[in-house]
Scaffold this active site. Sequence first.
Site, mmCIF file in Angstrom:
data_model
loop_
_atom_site.group_PDB
_atom_site.id
_atom_site.type_symbol
_atom_site.label_atom_id
_atom_site.label_comp_id
_atom_site.label_asym_id
_atom_site.label_seq_id
_atom_site.Cartn_x
_atom_site.Cartn_y
_atom_site.Cartn_z
ATOM 1 N N GLY A 16 2.295 -0.215 -7.610
ATOM 2 C CA GLY A 16 2.119 -0.491 -6.197
ATOM 3 C C GLY A 16 2.553 0.659 -5.308
ATOM 4 N N GLY A 18 2.851 0.603 -1.897
ATOM 5 C CA GLY A 18 3.211 0.141 -0.555
ATOM 6 C C GLY A 18 4.494 0.802 -0.093
ATOM 7 N N PHE A 19 5.139 0.222 0.913
ATOM 8 C CA PHE A 19 6.357 0.809 1.467
ATOM 9 C C PHE A 19 7.438 0.978 0.401
ATOM 10 C CE2 PHE A 19 4.658 -0.946 5.521
ATOM 11 C CZ PHE A 19 4.623 0.236 6.220
ATOM 12 N N GLY A 20 7.635 -0.065 -0.436
ATOM 13 C CA GLY A 20 8.693 -0.008 -1.437
ATOM 14 C C GLY A 20 8.415 1.035 -2.509
ATOM 15 N N VAL A 84 -3.519 -3.212 -12.828
ATOM 16 C CA VAL A 84 -2.639 -3.631 -13.920
ATOM 17 C C VAL A 84 -3.144 -4.948 -14.483
ATOM 18 C CG1 VAL A 84 -0.320 -4.445 -14.456
ATOM 19 C CG2 VAL A 84 -0.649 -2.368 -13.103
ATOM 20 N N GLU A 175 0.651 -11.535 16.700
ATOM 21 C CA GLU A 175 0.074 -10.257 17.103
ATOM 22 C C GLU A 175 -1.452 -10.329 17.144
ATOM 23 O OE1 GLU A 175 3.560 -7.101 15.929
ATOM 24 O OE2 GLU A 175 2.135 -7.583 14.346
ATOM 25 N N ALA A 322 8.709 -4.726 5.979
ATOM 26 C CA ALA A 322 8.699 -3.344 5.520
ATOM 27 C C ALA A 322 10.101 -2.751 5.348
ATOM 28 C CB ALA A 322 7.867 -2.485 6.478
#
Lengths: 433, 433
Positions: A16, A18-20, A84, A175, A322
């Site tokens: 992954g 993403g942010f992490g 995966v 939002e 995030a």
Amino acid sequence: MYLGKSTGKPRVVIIGGGFGGVNLARKLKGADVEVVMLDKHNYHTFQPLLYQVAIGAIESDSVAFPIRRLFTKQKNFSFHMAEVLNINTTGNTVSTTLGDVHYDYLAIATGAGTNFFGNQQMEHFTMPMKNLPEALNIRSLILQNLEKAAVTTDLSERNALLTFVVVGGGPTGVELAGALAEMQINMLCKDYPDLKPEHMKVYLAEGKPKLIAAMSEQASVKAKQFLTEMGVIIYNDVHVTSYNGFDLEIDNGVSLKTRSVFWAAGVRGEVPQGIPQNVVVRGARIQTDEFSRVRGFENVFAIGDVAAMITPQSPNGHPGVAPVAIQQGGHLAKNIIKIVKGTAPEAFVYKDKGSLATIGRNKAVADIGKLRFQGFFAWLVWLFVHIMTLAGFSNKLVVFCNWIINYFTKNTDNRLIIHYFNNETMMTEQVAK
Amino acid sequence: MYLGKSTGKPRVVIIGGGFGGVNLARKLKGADVEVVMLDKHNYHTFQPLLYQVAIGAIESDSVAFPIRRLFTKQKNFSFHMAEVLNINTTGNTVSTTLGDVHYDYLAIATGAGTNFFGNQQMEHFTMPMKNLPEALNIRSLILQNLEKAAVTTDLSERNALLTFVVVGGGPTGVELAGALAEMQINMLCKDYPDLKPEHMKVYLAEGKPKLIAAMSEQASVKAKQFLTEMGVIIYNDVHVTSYNGFDLEIDNGVSLKTRSVFWAAGVRGEVPQGIPQNVVVRGARIQTDEFSRVRGFENVFAIGDVAAMITPQSPNGHPGVAPVAIQQGGHLAKNIIKIVKGTAPEAFVYKDKGSLATIGRNKAVADIGKLRFQGFFAWLVWLFVHIMTLAGFSNKLVVFCNWIINYFTKNTDNRLIIHYFNNETMMTEQVAK
């Protein structure tokens, strides 16, 4: 199949981008390990701005960055675009669409997808917004419905085409509802002289008694006030009971004819195959200890939205935002370096820097430390935080400035139906993977 | 079905929101007519920069503008996103997917599509690049092939994945081949450490003895020299005889294993149904007189790429380039105003402002008036002309500056596979309409 650099150093496989995952990989720069990142997309998505793409306010490409580009200068890093298929925790391998890859340390940073809570009708007929193709599908659907509304002579059909329902009053739902209301106020009559703002309706349906329940009472109340002033019709304490692509039923007795229902009512962890079911907890998150170790494993970690770090300090895990993913990624990098060196890892402590949600131009809500503030200044803070984060990921500052200019001039020049979205042969099965 | 404003004024229906149609509509602003534009897309495409989208150098959204947005301040204009099914020239109506629309004056500005010259194999297996979805498909295909090449252990397969063939050495083919070569030189080894520039091959196959044959001998020679210096392998005087998605045969005896063949070898007018076959000339263009009137009609006009204005001064019509379409659009607007007022229309005279083609950074060729120049200064002129034209269409100047910055820093941050392109179930039938 050859995957990774085979340098003989301990190999950290990250699933992954993403942010992490990205922060974990970055913080392993220069460490005495080999880093292999796997992602089914070739880009990192800046998810907090997806709703802006969905309403055509910013360019789709400006919230995505090629993952390879983020790491061009990191020698111990390699990337593979692969899905995966399975994790073999006994053999320490990950099976992917490109073949198997061995790991010494595995970090699962797969994030979260949309949770329809098993409701197949909602999954089929409503539009989720967790990735870029989904946001572009929403953009296309909104614009197609406006085009159809501009020409139909059937008033009931026109009203259905101009009725937009957001299900879920968390930050994403708030939002998106706010952005739709701004479209109604600023754009509709300019671009569609045959349509009037009062023809369009934006609804927001939330199961809890208040909006953005994770934030302070003040933020919640003010968000509701902002949205109401902008014309959004808000139902709290309600559930959507059925939707067939035309008729939406809500359990407060309201029936709506609508062609656009956006589903922001829940998320669930994207747990890879091979992770034992007994470590998967509520919301399909993988239970970890305070070192991000998946329960029962020494060398398998989970971070970000897919992880539930259950400790006495965080009995329900951390929120799926995030900053948690970024901090857990950075922290895990330090721990992996320690483990490789044979020293003891440290427990993770979340530094909550506060929460922000934007409702519209000059309208945001902020909880920062003990401060609670709303309105123009909160909106400036929101802008600043997003500019800084986005700029940190790439040299997208100019694009982001462009977006701010658009935001001030109330122009949204990205209302483009590039990939036609076929909402006759509804819906989510159309989404590109 | 209600289409248009029904003001009682003479109605000008324009089919197509390209350069010609947009300028025609703009120049009718304030005129005593009602303007109705029909286009199957809701956006105008800035076609000259599509190849930059295809290689990921600029954002897809920045070469497209919502048509409604271009005309928000024009009261006598309305737009409908609709596909034209048929023109009924006796009843003065256009049948569309939204219903019929009456016209007093009809302007066909449908532009040109790709000409495969009846070769169904090429149509099926090669990639055209005449609109934004097609450019995005090319972007996805190139990136997917690079990802696959980075992991395959089969050298023959890797070479096929890294062999890119452009068919057609006109401006589009030359620009695309140059951009591919720059990708090879500047990006490949930075982003794909497992691949080396020498693994990648770019071929350009052209049927004529020289490249960009419409330009001067000097421009043609220099373009070939630039491309050769950049490593492009150029075949002139050749034809591609077969391609099955894997093996490409060229009639100079060369066989290439390649997974990416781009077709820029010809265009043909997009002639709507209902236009009599006897006015359709070579290249599927509609024959008009010097007033842009379709031969045999008083109130049906054709402009731009779809038109062949055949006069003693232009026995083969004008070249299919943006300036012709823009000038014909503006000129037709003046003539329609005259016709409505009962005065005589004027004959069109093309003002050739010159030709430009860019091959790469600091490398362009220019024929302007009697001037012939190549290299850095030509490239600056090319940049300037495109900035001015693009900025004229919308306030995209900031985005364009961003692109120039990227161009100087040799970054291309838009290499995103957002809509996965399935090249196993080849090919052009996948293209969104």
